[in-house]
Scaffold this active site. Structure first.
Site, PDB file in Angstrom:
ATOM      1  N   HIS A  24       0.825  -1.214   0.000  1.00 16.88           N
ATOM      2  CA  HIS A  24       0.000   0.000   0.000  1.00 16.88           C
ATOM      3  C   HIS A  24       0.866   1.273   0.000  1.00 16.88           C
ATOM      4  O   HIS A  24       0.819   2.061  -0.935  1.00 16.88           O
ATOM      5  CB  HIS A  24      -0.913   0.017   1.231  1.00 16.88           C
TER       6      HIS A  24
HETATM    7  O1  RIB Z   1      -5.047   0.545   4.377  1.00 19.10           O
HETATM    8  C1  RIB Z   1      -3.654   0.504   4.260  1.00 19.10           C
HETATM    9  C2  RIB Z   1      -3.023   1.549   5.113  1.00 19.10           C
HETATM   10  O2  RIB Z   1      -3.321   1.288   6.489  1.00 19.10           O
HETATM   11  C3  RIB Z   1      -1.487   1.547   5.037  1.00 19.10           C
HETATM   12  O3  RIB Z   1      -1.012   2.849   5.205  1.00 19.10           O
HETATM   13  C4  RIB Z   1      -1.065   0.686   6.196  1.00 19.10           C
HETATM   14  O4  RIB Z   1       0.222   1.030   6.703  1.00 19.10           O
HETATM   15  C5  RIB Z   1      -2.116   1.046   7.215  1.00 19.10           C
HETATM   16  O5  RIB Z   1      -1.700   2.237   7.851  1.00 19.10           O
END
Ligand code: RIB
Ligand code: CA
Length: 307
Positions: free
Chosen positions: A242
């Site tokens: 992500h």
């Molecule tokens: O949904 C993904 C996000 O949530 C990313 O930034 C992960 O590190 C969590 O913070």
């Protein structure tokens, strides 16, 4: 453009395994000059996210970069329970050195405001990898400073797919939906990188093995981080990267498809909190809606193994 002046960035983060990979990617990229890491509570509590930011900089030998402790709780609702997805220490139990220096004495919000007011307008970009509490407070309490932000690239939200903490809720926006609403409706230059895109940039066990085979300390560390991701959800054949997608978009926007959408952030009950609705009455936001997954993974691997 190798001779271009590095882009000055602040990384706002809740490390977090995928945050850690994004931070290490940024540290390995000569295109960026990292002015600071501001931390926020999210994946795990603020003391741990702040400590992990310091540990990553110590590992990279970059204690010249300040760590600035940010908000410990959302704007107006209880913070989330720590996600066990990131393990006890927030970075999958991966061993990192202790921080080489203390965090700055000033909190992140005034530190960011002063930085933005001291530097020429538009020269600082924010790469946001966690809940948007810090940025929202800068906008609410220091609007003149906020308007000098050159750009915000934030991992958050989900448009057409299911959420990861609720039917339509993604963790970063769900953790502090009021902050997300402030930032989305602020008119600040925001690019949102949602789950619709980040789920198509996946690290497999083979990807981790290739990094490990490269043998550089950075590549081996990222291999450790990716493999720790599997420990917490072993039934998965690959894990979505992500937060690194924020850096990858900044490095190679041509590998992403952008759309201008008008979005409304749900600030209601926890079930729908942080959900995004495309609505003509909403706020105009540039949203990454497509990505060349293999190409950005290749860019990630090349950058990590060249460093
Ligand atoms: O949904 C993904 C996000 O949530 C990313 O930034 C992960 O590190 C969590 O913070
Ligand atoms: Ca994060």
């Amino acid at each position: 453009m190798p001779d271009a002046k590095p882009r000055r960035i602040v990384i706002d983060t809740d490390p977090g395994i995928d945050d850690a990979i994004g931070i290490l990617l940024a540290l390995a990229s000569s295109e960026f000059s990292i002015t600071g890491l501001t931390t926020v509570a999210g994946n795990i509590g603020i003391e741990t996210t702040t400590r992990n930011a310091g540990r990553l900089l110590a590992f990279a030998g970059r204690e010249d970069i300040p760590v600035v402790r940010g908000e410990a709780a959302p704007l107006s609702r209880p913070g989330p329970e720590p996600l066990n997805l990131h393990g006890e220490n927030g970075i999958g139990g991966v061993a990192l050195p202790d921080p080489g220096r203390q965090p700055e004495s000033r909190p992140a919000v005034p530190w960011l405001a002063d930085l933005l007011l001291d530097q020429p307008a538009g020269t600082i970009e924010i790469l946001a990898l966690g809940p948007l509490t810090n940025l929202a407070r800068v906008f609410l309490h220091h609007p003149d400073a906020a308007r000098r932000i050159g750009g915000i690239i934030a991992m958050g939200g989900v448009i057409h797919e299911t959420g990861n903490v609720g039917p339509r809720s993604e963790f970063n926006l769900w953790a502090d939906p009021e902050a997300a609403e402030v930032v989305v409706s602020s008119g600040l230059p925001l690019v949102l990188v949602p789950l619709d895109v980040t789920r198509r940039v996946r690290a497999s066990r083979e990807f981790a093995l290739a990094l490990r085979a490269a043998g550089t300390p950075l590549a081996v560390m990222v291999a450790d981080l990716v493999e720790s991701y599997f420990e917490t959800k072993t039934h998965q054949e690959s894990r979505p990267l992500h937060d690194p997608c924020v850096m990858l978009f900044a490095l190679a926007p041509e590998l992403f498809r952008l759309e201008d959408l008008h979005l409304v952030v749900n600030t209601g009950s926890t079930g729908e909190a942080g959900a995004l609705t495309v609505d003509a009455r909403g706020s105009a936001v540039r949203v990454a809606t497509g990505v060349d997954g293999p190409a950005v993974l290749d860019l990630l691997a090349r950058t990590l193994t060249a460093a």
